[in-house]
Design a protein around this motif. Structure first.
Motif, PDB file in Angstrom:
ATOM      1  N   PHE A 106       0.823  -1.216   0.000  1.00 32.45           N
ATOM      2  CA  PHE A 106       0.000   0.000   0.000  1.00 32.45           C
ATOM      3  C   PHE A 106       0.851   1.257   0.000  1.00 32.45           C
ATOM      4  N   LYS A 107       2.116   1.138   0.365  1.00 31.59           N
ATOM      5  CA  LYS A 107       2.948   2.334   0.420  1.00 31.59           C
ATOM      6  C   LYS A 107       3.175   2.941  -0.961  1.00 31.59           C
ATOM      7  N   ASP A 138       8.403  -2.228   3.609  1.00 34.03           N
ATOM      8  CA  ASP A 138       7.714  -1.875   2.372  1.00 34.03           C
ATOM      9  C   ASP A 138       7.932  -0.446   1.891  1.00 34.03           C
ATOM     10  N   PRO A 247      -4.225  -2.465   9.586  1.00 32.76           N
ATOM     11  CA  PRO A 247      -3.034  -3.056  10.210  1.00 32.76           C
ATOM     12  C   PRO A 247      -1.986  -1.971  10.412  1.00 32.76           C
ATOM     13  N   SER A 248      -1.600  -1.704  11.656  1.00 35.17           N
ATOM     14  CA  SER A 248      -0.876  -0.467  11.937  1.00 35.17           C
ATOM     15  C   SER A 248       0.504  -0.665  12.554  1.00 35.17           C
ATOM     16  N   GLY A 249       1.448   0.184  12.106  1.00 33.02           N
ATOM     17  CA  GLY A 249       2.808   0.176  12.643  1.00 33.02           C
ATOM     18  C   GLY A 249       3.185   1.575  13.055  1.00 33.02           C
ATOM     19  N   ASN A 250       3.467   2.399  12.042  1.00 27.19           N
ATOM     20  CA  ASN A 250       3.802   3.794  12.303  1.00 27.19           C
ATOM     21  C   ASN A 250       2.557   4.683  12.346  1.00 27.19           C
ATOM     22  N   PHE A 251       1.422   4.126  12.067  1.00 32.65           N
ATOM     23  CA  PHE A 251       0.122   4.806  12.119  1.00 32.65           C
ATOM     24  C   PHE A 251      -0.068   5.905  11.083  1.00 32.65           C
ATOM     25  N   GLY A 252       0.664   5.794   9.954  1.00 30.13           N
ATOM     26  CA  GLY A 252       0.400   6.695   8.836  1.00 30.13           C
ATOM     27  C   GLY A 252      -0.921   6.328   8.170  1.00 30.13           C
ATOM     28  N   ASN A 253      -1.110   5.044   7.946  1.00 29.82           N
ATOM     29  CA  ASN A 253      -2.310   4.567   7.272  1.00 29.82           C
ATOM     30  C   ASN A 253      -3.565   4.950   8.060  1.00 29.82           C
ATOM     31  N   ALA A 301       6.701  -5.237   9.024  1.00 24.09           N
ATOM     32  CA  ALA A 301       6.528  -3.838   8.613  1.00 24.09           C
ATOM     33  C   ALA A 301       5.744  -3.056   9.668  1.00 24.09           C
ATOM     34  N   MET A 302       5.253  -3.759  10.684  1.00 28.11           N
ATOM     35  CA  MET A 302       4.518  -3.101  11.764  1.00 28.11           C
ATOM     36  C   MET A 302       5.263  -3.186  13.090  1.00 28.11           C
ATOM     37  N   HIS A 356       0.550  -9.051   7.747  1.00 23.56           N
ATOM     38  CA  HIS A 356       0.020  -7.744   8.174  1.00 23.56           C
ATOM     39  C   HIS A 356      -1.485  -7.686   7.962  1.00 23.56           C
ATOM     40  N   THR A 382      -2.537  -4.795   3.107  1.00 23.50           N
ATOM     41  CA  THR A 382      -1.485  -3.813   2.855  1.00 23.50           C
ATOM     42  C   THR A 382      -0.337  -4.334   1.989  1.00 23.50           C
ATOM     43  N   ALA A 383      -0.214  -5.646   1.840  1.00 20.09           N
ATOM     44  CA  ALA A 383       0.835  -6.166   0.951  1.00 20.09           C
ATOM     45  C   ALA A 383       0.370  -7.458   0.299  1.00 20.09           C
TER      46      ALA A 383
HETATM   47  C1  LIG Z   1       4.070  -0.082   6.496  1.00 20.31           C
HETATM   48  C2  LIG Z   1       3.169  -1.238   6.547  1.00 20.31           C
HETATM   49  C3  LIG Z   1       2.156  -1.326   7.501  1.00 20.31           C
HETATM   50  C4  LIG Z   1       1.991  -0.289   8.587  1.00 20.31           C
HETATM   51  O1  LIG Z   1       1.499   0.926   8.103  1.00 20.31           O
HETATM   52  P1  LIG Z   1       1.635   2.266   8.963  1.00 20.31           P
HETATM   53  O2  LIG Z   1       1.144   3.342   8.103  1.00 20.31           O
HETATM   54  O3  LIG Z   1       3.095   2.401   9.301  1.00 20.31           O
HETATM   55  O4  LIG Z   1       0.814   2.056  10.189  1.00 20.31           O
HETATM   56  C5  LIG Z   1       1.288  -2.395   7.443  1.00 20.31           C
HETATM   57  N1  LIG Z   1       1.426  -3.364   6.512  1.00 20.31           N
HETATM   58  C6  LIG Z   1       2.396  -3.327   5.588  1.00 20.31           C
HETATM   59  C7  LIG Z   1       2.493  -4.431   4.608  1.00 20.31           C
HETATM   60  C8  LIG Z   1       3.276  -2.266   5.560  1.00 20.31           C
HETATM   61  O5  LIG Z   1       4.239  -2.230   4.644  1.00 20.31           O
END
Ligand SMILES: *Cc1c(COP(=O)(O)O)cnc(C)c1O
Length: 435
Positions: A106-107, A138, A247-253, A301-302, A356, A382-383
């Protein structure tokens, strides 16, 4: 569109400044000073619009007179030759597939827009810029593909050694040309820290026009709102409120989802689904934010202990915990739960999820257990699962198909510079390699 710093409200920037500075001088984050809403007319006819038409409308609404509508159309069409389809996988669950772009994650939505809008501004000023970016997997591929051969821009990508998948690593170490990869002996947080320090270093800033492509950059955040509207357009005919599981890591999405919501998108609820890096779900539960060092999981990635976009997340709710809990539910899952979900959905719905995506799927199921009212549940994919082929095949005990776009990468040699996580070494390297 005017932006302010989350740390000092009196620090302001134009969109162009916010995009090229990435971070305000006080190390806060840029936020739009006011958020315009889409016209109710547009939203009520949105089911007849294409993804690109929706993206043009949002961009035009946000940027106003800064960029003409026809320039916006050009840059959106340059950025997006791929879609964000919603698919129904069983009686009740829908998936928003965000992996049809060049790096199959998704990035791509953020990276492609960012490359297009930066080249729009750079063409006017004939400047050169150096992009620094840290990736947990990603981002690197998406940025490498998004900026590859864009005139006036060179890109340096830092990634944690051994913590990204083979395909992810190839995506960022094989393009060459204006794209350089640095393999850091450390975690994603270490990589991110190096990038942040570089932006605050006076000597580097005097020498180079540094810009970031991380999810902290507003040019990555804004375009991620497009697919929330697009999903709504595709699901509107069902006539039910929508719950998005992210699905969240850095919480940009998720922050981009909140931006969409504030721009007028009808959203019943967001589900913030994380792995054991669960600072935000714990915050939603307790009202206290306690970031921890990142933990390695299968949804790598999270693996973010202290999400950069948390400040934005809070700001969308005027820093009010209670308002946040009224719109966002948080859940977190361990590796075993994630693998179980991957198997379950593969068996019952013949749908293969990356780890993810499986976390988001689980988040939606957990929310359903708490809330049985009538709504449409969508989880964000997201991927593409083939980006994590070893893990997916081992978990499902079967082979999955690899798209040609990914397969061809595996025969190309990786090129990367290895480094430890000390800033002085990183700085030396930048001074000797960038120009
Ligand atoms: C980056 C990523 C996330 C997390 O997204 P954030 O915007 O950082 O929360 C989730 N899934 C995949 C596959 C990613 O590459």
């Amino acid at each position: 569109m005017i932006f302010y710093s989350t740390k000092t409200a009196s620090i302001k920037a134009s969109a162009e400044e916010a995009i090229f500075n990435s971070l305000p001088a006080d190390n806060g984050l840029y936020m739009p000073e006011s958020i315009p809403t889409l016209s109710p007319d547009f939203i009520s006819n949105i089911e007849n619009k294409t993804f690109n038409e929706i993206a043009v409308e949002i961009t035009h609404t946000l940027f106003g007179d800064e960029i003409t509508r026809s320039e916006v159309e050009t840059l959106i069409n340059q950025a997006y030759d791929f879609d964000a389809p919603v698919r129904q996988i069983n009686e009740k669950d829908y998936v928003l597939e965000l992996f049809h772009g060049p790096s199959m994650a998704f990035k791509d939505f953020g990276a492609r827009f960012m490359a297009a809008i930066m080249s729009h501004y750079l063409a006017r000023s004939k400047r050169k810029i150096q992009i620094l970016v840290a990736t947990s997997g990603d981002t690197g591929g998406a940025v490498a593909q998004g900026f590859y051969k864009i005139p006036g821009i060179s890109v340096t990508i830092l990634y944690p050694s051994g913590k990204v998948s083979e395909i992810q690593e190839r995506q960022l170490t094989t393009p060459g040309h204006n794209v350089t990869a640095i393999e850091v002996d450390g975690t994603f947080d270490d990589c991110q820290k190096l990038v942040k320090e570089a932006f605050l270093d006076p000597e580097l800033n005097a020498r180079f026009n540094l810009a970031s492509a991380n999810s902290i950059n507003i040019a990555r955040l804004i375009p991620q709102s497009f697919y929330y509207f697009s999903a709504y357009a595709q699901l509107k005919k069902l006539g039910k409120p929508i719950v998005f599981a992210v699905p969240s890591g850095n919480f940009g999405n998720l922050s981009a989802g909140l931006l969409a919501y504030r721009m007028g998108l009808p959203v019943e609820r967001f589900v913030a689904a994380t792995n054991l890096n669960n600072a935000v779900p714990r915050y939603l539960e307790s009202g206290t934010y306690e970031p921890l060092p990142s933990i390695e999981t299968i949804s790598n990635a999270m693996d973010v202990g202290n999400p950069s976009n948390f400040v934005r997340f809070q700001r969308f709710f005027n820093d009010d915990w209670k308002s946040a809990t009224e719109k966002v539910s948080g859940f977190y899952f361990d590796n075993e739960q994630t693998k179980t979900a991957m198997r379950e959905v593969s068996e019952t719905s013949q749908y293969v999820m990356c780890p993810h995506t499986a976390v988001a799927y689980q988040g939606l199921q957990a929310y359903r257990e708490e809330n049985t009212s009538d709504y449409t549940g969508v989880f964000l994919a997201t991927a593409h699962p083939a980006k994590f082929i070893d893990l997916v095949e081992e978990t499902l005990e079967k082979q999955i198909e690899i798209p040609e776009r990914l397969k061809s990468l595996l025969s190309i040699e990786k090129v990367a510079t290895s480094m430890n996580s000390s800033f002085s070494e990183f700085k030396k390297l930048l001074l000797s390699t960038l120009n």
